[in-house]
Design a protein around this motif. Structure first.
Motif, PDB file in Angstrom:
ATOM      1  N   GLY A   1       3.735   7.359  -3.681  1.00  0.00           N
ATOM      2  CA  GLY A   1       2.560   7.560  -4.522  1.00  0.00           C
ATOM      3  C   GLY A   1       2.439   8.945  -5.121  1.00  0.00           C
ATOM      4  O   GLY A   1       1.412   9.275  -5.733  1.00  0.00           O
ATOM      5  N   VAL A   2       3.473   9.795  -4.975  1.00  0.00           N
ATOM      6  CA  VAL A   2       3.418  11.130  -5.577  1.00  0.00           C
ATOM      7  C   VAL A   2       3.388  10.989  -7.092  1.00  0.00           C
ATOM      8  O   VAL A   2       4.200  10.280  -7.680  1.00  0.00           O
ATOM      9  N   SER A   3       2.458  11.684  -7.727  1.00  0.00           N
ATOM     10  CA  SER A   3       2.244  11.548  -9.168  1.00  0.00           C
ATOM     11  C   SER A   3       2.988  12.625  -9.950  1.00  0.00           C
ATOM     12  O   SER A   3       2.942  13.813  -9.590  1.00  0.00           O
ATOM     13  N   TYR A   4       3.646  12.208 -11.032  1.00  0.00           N
ATOM     14  CA  TYR A   4       4.292  13.172 -11.913  1.00  0.00           C
ATOM     15  C   TYR A   4       3.245  14.023 -12.633  1.00  0.00           C
ATOM     16  O   TYR A   4       3.346  15.252 -12.649  1.00  0.00           O
ATOM     17  N   SER A   5       2.235  13.386 -13.209  1.00  0.00           N
ATOM     18  CA  SER A   5       1.285  14.105 -14.065  1.00  0.00           C
ATOM     19  C   SER A   5       0.404  15.078 -13.295  1.00  0.00           C
ATOM     20  O   SER A   5       0.062  16.144 -13.810  1.00  0.00           O
ATOM     21  N   SER A   6       0.043  14.744 -12.064  1.00  0.00           N
ATOM     22  CA  SER A   6      -0.864  15.610 -11.317  1.00  0.00           C
ATOM     23  C   SER A   6      -0.171  16.492 -10.294  1.00  0.00           C
ATOM     24  O   SER A   6      -0.811  17.350  -9.685  1.00  0.00           O
ATOM     25  N   SER A   7       1.133  16.299 -10.089  1.00  0.00           N
ATOM     26  CA  SER A   7       1.824  17.068  -9.058  1.00  0.00           C
ATOM     27  C   SER A   7       3.165  17.637  -9.542  1.00  0.00           C
ATOM     28  O   SER A   7       3.330  18.846  -9.646  1.00  0.00           O
ATOM     29  N   ILE A   8       4.105  16.768  -9.841  1.00  0.00           N
ATOM     30  CA  ILE A   8       5.472  17.214 -10.127  1.00  0.00           C
ATOM     31  C   ILE A   8       5.549  18.040 -11.403  1.00  0.00           C
ATOM     32  O   ILE A   8       6.240  19.069 -11.449  1.00  0.00           O
ATOM     33  N   GLU A   9       4.852  17.622 -12.446  1.00  0.00           N
ATOM     34  CA  GLU A   9       4.905  18.363 -13.709  1.00  0.00           C
ATOM     35  C   GLU A   9       4.468  19.804 -13.515  1.00  0.00           C
ATOM     36  O   GLU A   9       5.082  20.740 -14.051  1.00  0.00           O
ATOM     37  N   LEU A  33       0.860  -1.180   0.000  1.00  0.00           N
ATOM     38  CA  LEU A  33       0.000   0.000   0.000  1.00  0.00           C
ATOM     39  C   LEU A  33       0.893   1.225   0.000  1.00  0.00           C
ATOM     40  O   LEU A  33       1.927   1.249   0.679  1.00  0.00           O
ATOM     41  N   ILE A  34       0.509   2.278  -0.746  1.00  0.00           N
ATOM     42  CA  ILE A  34       1.329   3.481  -0.793  1.00  0.00           C
ATOM     43  C   ILE A  34       1.335   4.152   0.579  1.00  0.00           C
ATOM     44  O   ILE A  34       0.358   4.094   1.327  1.00  0.00           O
ATOM     45  N   ALA A  35       2.456   4.797   0.870  1.00  0.00           N
ATOM     46  CA  ALA A  35       2.641   5.374   2.199  1.00  0.00           C
ATOM     47  C   ALA A  35       2.238   6.836   2.289  1.00  0.00           C
ATOM     48  O   ALA A  35       1.964   7.348   3.376  1.00  0.00           O
ATOM     49  N   GLY A  36       2.196   7.527   1.134  1.00  0.00           N
ATOM     50  CA  GLY A  36       2.042   8.963   1.160  1.00  0.00           C
ATOM     51  C   GLY A  36       3.392   9.625   1.359  1.00  0.00           C
ATOM     52  O   GLY A  36       4.335   9.003   1.848  1.00  0.00           O
ATOM     53  N   CYS A  37       3.501  10.879   0.975  1.00  0.00           N
ATOM     54  CA  CYS A  37       4.757  11.608   1.100  1.00  0.00           C
ATOM     55  C   CYS A  37       4.914  12.143   2.510  1.00  0.00           C
ATOM     56  O   CYS A  37       4.015  12.817   3.028  1.00  0.00           O
ATOM     57  N   GLN A  38       6.038  11.829   3.136  1.00  0.00           N
ATOM     58  CA  GLN A  38       6.298  12.221   4.512  1.00  0.00           C
ATOM     59  C   GLN A  38       5.236  11.671   5.476  1.00  0.00           C
ATOM     60  O   GLN A  38       4.962  12.270   6.513  1.00  0.00           O
ATOM     61  N   SER A  39       4.657  10.530   5.116  1.00  0.00           N
ATOM     62  CA  SER A  39       3.620   9.898   5.934  1.00  0.00           C
ATOM     63  C   SER A  39       3.998   8.455   6.223  1.00  0.00           C
ATOM     64  O   SER A  39       4.951   7.912   5.647  1.00  0.00           O
TER      65      SER A  39
END
Length: 261
Positions: A187-195, A121-127
């Motif tokens: 689980g950080v997304s490139y398309s919805s966040s990093i880009e 399961l994804i952990a989340g960023c800093q979580s």
């Protein structure tokens, strides 16, 4: 407005302007898609339970020799790994252009418990919302499980985990054991966040004609480690300010493997 363009060795560019579009010089990245390095499993032998007598051989090709081939057991240039216990191994080959390829190799217990499947399961960023569920077969049940060399437990589920690499250990009632490594993603997304972070804060200086350019995913991924470093120490972006949350998301995305997700 005058823009001074200075040509350096290896076609590196430094742009100086009144808008402070300056950045530390980065060595141009070789386009690994032009000559990709490849890795193939040639042979493998399972290990007897409790004995480190397994082995596997991989062969690198393509790219630009010489190759460096590494796994959890050793690093060499030949791709031969001997006297290894049962477990899952991530083999990484890197060529002279710093292009790389990974291959997963499983060495099983010939007569004992083996790791069959791992769900995450994804952990989340800093979580710490990540989780791992382990499926094992063979040997004599019930099994005991460990996480990162910690205490044994009867449950095959681990929860409240941070993102990153984790080591699972399984031992059966006869003392036969096996280990495996698994990555829990943020689980950080490139398309919805990093880009969006990169486009909104970096492309005014790192546009199509700049070097390095951050105009596409491939170009951003090629410089992902550098982007994490310079945003983490807050030396970039010049002329803009990004929040700590955005800095954290960049770091989490890079640590996940800079995925195109």
């Amino acid at each position: 407005m005058w823009i001074k363009v200075t040509f350096r060795a290896m076609c590196s560019l430094i742009f100086l302007s009144a808008t402070s579009c300056t950045w530390e010089q980065m060595t141009p990245q070789f386009d690994c898609s032009v000559s990709p390095v490849q890795l193939e499993l040639i042979d493998s032998n399972d290990s007897e339970c409790g004995v480190s007598d397994g082995s596997f051989t991989v062969q690198a090709s393509g790219g630009e020799p010489p190759y460096t081939i590494s796994s959890e057991s050793a690093t060499n240039s030949e791709g031969v790994f001997e006297n290894v216990p049962a477990g899952n191994y991530t083999v990484l080959v890197t060529d002279a252009n710093d292009c790389s390829e990974e291959l997963n190799v499983e060495i099983q217990n010939a007569n004992g418990v083996n790791l069959t499947k791992i769900e995450t399961l994804i952990a989340g960023c800093q979580s710490n919302d990540g989780g791992i569920e382990v499926i094992a077969t063979g040997g004599v049940e019930p099994y005991l499980y460990t996480l990162n060399g910690g205490s044994e437990q009867a449950s095959n589920v681990f929860s409240a985990l941070s993102s990153g690499s984790h080591t699972i250990g399984i031992t059966d009632q006869e003392g036969c054991s096996v280990t495996g490594n698994v990555q829990v993603l943020s689980g950080v997304s490139y398309s919805s966040s990093i880009e969006k972070i990169i486009k909104n804060n970096c492309t005014s200086c790192h546009g199509v004609s700049a070097s390095p350019s951050f105009d596409s995913y491939d170009e951003i991924r090629a410089h992902a480690a550098s982007i994490k470093r310079v945003t983490g120490n807050k030396s970039m972006p010049r002329g803009a300010t990004i929040s700590q949350d955005e800095i954290d998301r960049i770091a989490c995305w890079v640590d996940d493997g800079a995925l195109s997700n």
